[in-house]
Design a protein around this motif. Sequence first.
Motif, PDB file in Angstrom:
ATOM      1  N   LEU A  95      43.543  39.665  44.602  1.00 21.14           N
ATOM      2  CA  LEU A  95      44.238  40.274  44.535  1.00 21.14           C
ATOM      3  C   LEU A  95      43.803  41.471  44.612  1.00 21.14           C
ATOM      4  O   LEU A  95      42.753  42.687  43.787  1.00 21.14           O
ATOM      5  CB  LEU A  95      44.990  40.117  42.785  1.00 21.14           C
ATOM      6  CG  LEU A  95      45.877  40.850  42.506  1.00 21.14           C
ATOM      7  CD1 LEU A  95      47.193  40.048  43.255  1.00 21.14           C
ATOM      8  CD2 LEU A  95      45.786  41.406  41.203  1.00 21.14           C
ATOM      9  N   ALA A  96      44.164  42.564  45.246  1.00 21.72           N
ATOM     10  CA  ALA A  96      43.427  43.747  45.369  1.00 21.72           C
ATOM     11  C   ALA A  96      42.308  43.532  45.925  1.00 21.72           C
ATOM     12  O   ALA A  96      41.173  44.315  45.620  1.00 21.72           O
ATOM     13  CB  ALA A  96      43.595  44.610  44.119  1.00 21.72           C
ATOM     14  N   ALA A  97      42.400  43.619  47.002  1.00 22.34           N
ATOM     15  CA  ALA A  97      41.187  42.660  47.863  1.00 22.34           C
ATOM     16  C   ALA A  97      39.810  44.001  48.476  1.00 22.34           C
ATOM     17  O   ALA A  97      38.985  43.907  48.766  1.00 22.34           O
ATOM     18  CB  ALA A  97      41.173  42.563  49.080  1.00 22.34           C
ATOM     19  N   VAL A 132      45.254  41.113  49.521  1.00 20.84           N
ATOM     20  CA  VAL A 132      46.462  41.033  49.601  1.00 20.84           C
ATOM     21  C   VAL A 132      45.991  42.874  48.706  1.00 20.84           C
ATOM     22  O   VAL A 132      44.989  42.772  47.862  1.00 20.84           O
ATOM     23  CB  VAL A 132      47.697  41.104  48.821  1.00 20.84           C
ATOM     24  CG1 VAL A 132      47.917  39.939  49.275  1.00 20.84           C
ATOM     25  CG2 VAL A 132      47.388  41.008  47.119  1.00 20.84           C
ATOM     26  N   ASP A 133      46.222  44.021  49.477  1.00 21.21           N
ATOM     27  CA  ASP A 133      45.840  45.268  48.953  1.00 21.21           C
ATOM     28  C   ASP A 133      46.986  45.531  49.537  1.00 21.21           C
ATOM     29  O   ASP A 133      47.422  45.908  50.865  1.00 21.21           O
ATOM     30  CB  ASP A 133      44.612  45.705  49.099  1.00 21.21           C
ATOM     31  CG  ASP A 133      44.062  46.349  48.772  1.00 21.21           C
ATOM     32  OD1 ASP A 133      42.880  46.790  47.568  1.00 21.21           O
ATOM     33  OD2 ASP A 133      44.315  47.618  48.675  1.00 21.21           O
ATOM     34  N   ARG A 134      47.025  47.414  48.994  1.00 17.92           N
ATOM     35  CA  ARG A 134      47.944  48.584  49.821  1.00 17.92           C
ATOM     36  C   ARG A 134      47.040  49.164  50.653  1.00 17.92           C
ATOM     37  O   ARG A 134      47.943  49.517  51.256  1.00 17.92           O
ATOM     38  CB  ARG A 134      48.625  48.777  48.243  1.00 17.92           C
ATOM     39  CG  ARG A 134      47.609  50.133  47.517  1.00 17.92           C
ATOM     40  CD  ARG A 134      47.716  50.607  47.200  1.00 17.92           C
ATOM     41  NE  ARG A 134      46.762  52.467  46.652  1.00 17.92           N
ATOM     42  CZ  ARG A 134      47.436  52.687  45.130  1.00 17.92           C
ATOM     43  NH1 ARG A 134      48.673  52.394  44.722  1.00 17.92           N
ATOM     44  NH2 ARG A 134      46.176  53.196  45.212  1.00 17.92           N
ATOM     45  N   VAL A 185      40.550  38.345  41.091  1.00 15.08           N
ATOM     46  CA  VAL A 185      40.733  39.694  40.403  1.00 15.08           C
ATOM     47  C   VAL A 185      39.652  40.778  40.965  1.00 15.08           C
ATOM     48  O   VAL A 185      38.075  40.121  39.553  1.00 15.08           O
ATOM     49  CB  VAL A 185      41.509  40.185  39.824  1.00 15.08           C
ATOM     50  CG1 VAL A 185      42.394  41.256  39.566  1.00 15.08           C
ATOM     51  CG2 VAL A 185      42.671  39.066  39.826  1.00 15.08           C
ATOM     52  N   ALA A 186      39.317  42.183  40.697  1.00 16.68           N
ATOM     53  CA  ALA A 186      37.560  42.896  40.369  1.00 16.68           C
ATOM     54  C   ALA A 186      37.830  43.715  40.810  1.00 16.68           C
ATOM     55  O   ALA A 186      38.318  44.463  41.736  1.00 16.68           O
ATOM     56  CB  ALA A 186      36.438  41.879  41.688  1.00 16.68           C
ATOM     57  N   ASN A 187      37.696  44.515  40.077  1.00 15.98           N
ATOM     58  CA  ASN A 187      37.988  45.923  39.801  1.00 15.98           C
ATOM     59  C   ASN A 187      39.070  46.740  40.098  1.00 15.98           C
ATOM     60  O   ASN A 187      39.159  47.320  40.620  1.00 15.98           O
ATOM     61  CB  ASN A 187      36.506  46.532  40.573  1.00 15.98           C
ATOM     62  CG  ASN A 187      35.388  46.495  40.286  1.00 15.98           C
ATOM     63  OD1 ASN A 187      34.862  45.562  39.052  1.00 15.98           O
ATOM     64  ND2 ASN A 187      34.266  46.558  40.819  1.00 15.98           N
ATOM     65  N   GLY A 232      37.359  43.762  50.771  1.00 20.74           N
ATOM     66  CA  GLY A 232      37.154  42.298  51.094  1.00 20.74           C
ATOM     67  C   GLY A 232      35.489  41.055  50.191  1.00 20.74           C
ATOM     68  O   GLY A 232      35.846  40.450  51.566  1.00 20.74           O
ATOM     69  N   ARG A 233      35.195  41.909  49.457  1.00 23.80           N
ATOM     70  CA  ARG A 233      33.995  41.445  49.567  1.00 23.80           C
ATOM     71  C   ARG A 233      33.985  40.013  49.320  1.00 23.80           C
ATOM     72  O   ARG A 233      33.063  38.902  49.589  1.00 23.80           O
ATOM     73  CB  ARG A 233      32.638  42.323  48.728  1.00 23.80           C
ATOM     74  CG  ARG A 233      33.362  42.534  47.072  1.00 23.80           C
ATOM     75  CD  ARG A 233      32.633  43.615  46.656  1.00 23.80           C
ATOM     76  NE  ARG A 233      33.930  43.932  45.268  1.00 23.80           N
ATOM     77  CZ  ARG A 233      32.990  43.628  43.744  1.00 23.80           C
ATOM     78  NH1 ARG A 233      31.995  43.184  43.892  1.00 23.80           N
ATOM     79  NH2 ARG A 233      33.955  43.852  42.758  1.00 23.80           N
ATOM     80  N   HIS A 234      34.867  39.815  48.338  1.00 22.28           N
ATOM     81  CA  HIS A 234      35.172  37.961  48.024  1.00 22.28           C
ATOM     82  C   HIS A 234      35.937  37.596  48.957  1.00 22.28           C
ATOM     83  O   HIS A 234      36.087  36.791  48.832  1.00 22.28           O
ATOM     84  CB  HIS A 234      36.114  38.442  46.548  1.00 22.28           C
ATOM     85  CG  HIS A 234      35.393  39.759  45.251  1.00 22.28           C
ATOM     86  ND1 HIS A 234      35.350  40.089  44.937  1.00 22.28           N
ATOM     87  CD2 HIS A 234      33.919  39.234  44.699  1.00 22.28           C
ATOM     88  CE1 HIS A 234      34.454  40.509  43.948  1.00 22.28           C
ATOM     89  NE2 HIS A 234      33.605  39.979  44.158  1.00 22.28           N
TER      90      HIS A 234
HETATM   91  C1  LIG Z   1      37.948  49.687  43.096  1.00 25.81           C
HETATM   92  S1  LIG Z   1      38.857  48.404  44.554  1.00 25.81           S
HETATM   93  C2  LIG Z   1      38.816  46.938  44.426  1.00 25.81           C
HETATM   94  C3  LIG Z   1      37.670  46.082  45.231  1.00 25.81           C
HETATM   95  C4  LIG Z   1      38.218  44.818  45.599  1.00 25.81           C
HETATM   96  N1  LIG Z   1      38.837  44.209  44.475  1.00 25.81           N
HETATM   97  C5  LIG Z   1      36.515  44.919  44.987  1.00 25.81           C
HETATM   98  O1  LIG Z   1      35.997  44.718  43.854  1.00 25.81           O
HETATM   99  O2  LIG Z   1      35.372  45.026  45.979  1.00 25.81           O
HETATM  100  C6  LIG Z   1      40.670  48.808  43.713  1.00 25.81           C
HETATM  101  C7  LIG Z   1      41.422  48.154  45.097  1.00 25.81           C
HETATM  102  O3  LIG Z   1      42.455  48.443  44.150  1.00 25.81           O
HETATM  103  C8  LIG Z   1      43.436  48.782  45.680  1.00 25.81           C
HETATM  104  N2  LIG Z   1      45.414  48.555  44.527  1.00 25.81           N
HETATM  105  C9  LIG Z   1      45.084  50.008  44.089  1.00 25.81           C
HETATM  106  N3  LIG Z   1      46.520  50.163  43.551  1.00 25.81           N
HETATM  107  C10 LIG Z   1      47.131  49.049  44.584  1.00 25.81           C
HETATM  108  C11 LIG Z   1      48.991  48.896  44.242  1.00 25.81           C
HETATM  109  N4  LIG Z   1      49.169  49.430  43.860  1.00 25.81           N
HETATM  110  N5  LIG Z   1      48.784  47.578  45.657  1.00 25.81           N
HETATM  111  C12 LIG Z   1      47.781  47.062  45.738  1.00 25.81           C
HETATM  112  N6  LIG Z   1      46.925  47.354  45.595  1.00 25.81           N
HETATM  113  C13 LIG Z   1      46.592  48.312  45.209  1.00 25.81           C
HETATM  114  C14 LIG Z   1      42.847  49.725  45.939  1.00 25.81           C
HETATM  115  O4  LIG Z   1      43.485  50.044  47.563  1.00 25.81           O
HETATM  116  C15 LIG Z   1      41.708  48.972  46.201  1.00 25.81           C
HETATM  117  O5  LIG Z   1      41.527  48.802  47.039  1.00 25.81           O
END
Ligand SMILES: C[S@@+](CC[C@H](N)C(=O)[O-])C[C@H]1O[C@@H](n2cnc3c(N)ncnc32)[C@H](O)[C@@H]1O
Length: 194
Positions: free
Chosen positions: A42-44, A63-65, A103-105, A47-49
């Motif tokens: 979730l919020a990938a 999934v991500d926006r 979920v990460a970060n 895609g490291r994970h």
């Molecule tokens: C700090 S990154 C973390 C990415 C990944 N989980 C990682 O740990 O490497 C936060 C992610 O959340 C996504 N994000 C933020 N708001 C979002 C939303 N409303 N819907 C989907 N993704 C969202 C961003 O596009 C971004 O890829």
Amino acid sequence: MPSNPSLQPRLHSSPLASGGTPSEWVRRFADLLPSGARVLDLAAGGGRHARLLAGRGFRVTAVDRDAAALATMEGVAGIETRVLDLENACWPLDGECFDAVVVANYLYRPRLAELFALVRPGGLVIYETFMLGNERFGKPSNPDFLLRPGELISCLPAGWCVIAFEQGEVERPAMIQRLCATRSAEPGRLPRPV
Ligand SMILES: C[S@@+](CC[C@H](N)C(=O)[O-])C[C@H]1O[C@@H](n2cnc3c(N)ncnc32)[C@H](O)[C@@H]1O
């Protein structure tokens, strides 16, 4: 791209080329997933994970926006990507079910209950993100994006069991909170020691 072809293999195997280095927490608890598990990242982001999990043979939905970030996973075996806004009024994953959600970060409090509901009975949530106190070190510093002490445990719905929980300062430096929990009344298996 370097002109010297001998540099290219190193570039391709670098953490950047693979979406970054996976979290040790996610790596550790991914050991608990049954073979062939269907996992949601979730919020990938890059895609490291998702890549780590697909590399272990799991079927991953990332999934991500951010369509550009997801596009970097195009063609990676075992990963399906979906561009979704997870903070819309309409929850885009309604009715879906996974063996695990990673979920990460990322934190969006209004959807935490929906996130846990995505996990099938007996499945897992593996979660790691920043917590209050991180503002001393940099971003994220907005309290909306920082867990309160103990928050991931306190928002676990009834019928879930904590496998592991940690919170505190890590070397980066950063303030982190981490949870692995199973949707089960009984504690599950623990991962092998690392
Ligand atoms: C700090 S990154 C973390 C990415 C990944 N989980 C990682 O740990 O490497 C936060 C992610 O959340 C996504 N994000 C933020 N708001 C979002 C939303 N409303 N819907 C989907 N993704 C969202 C961003 O596009 C971004 O890829």
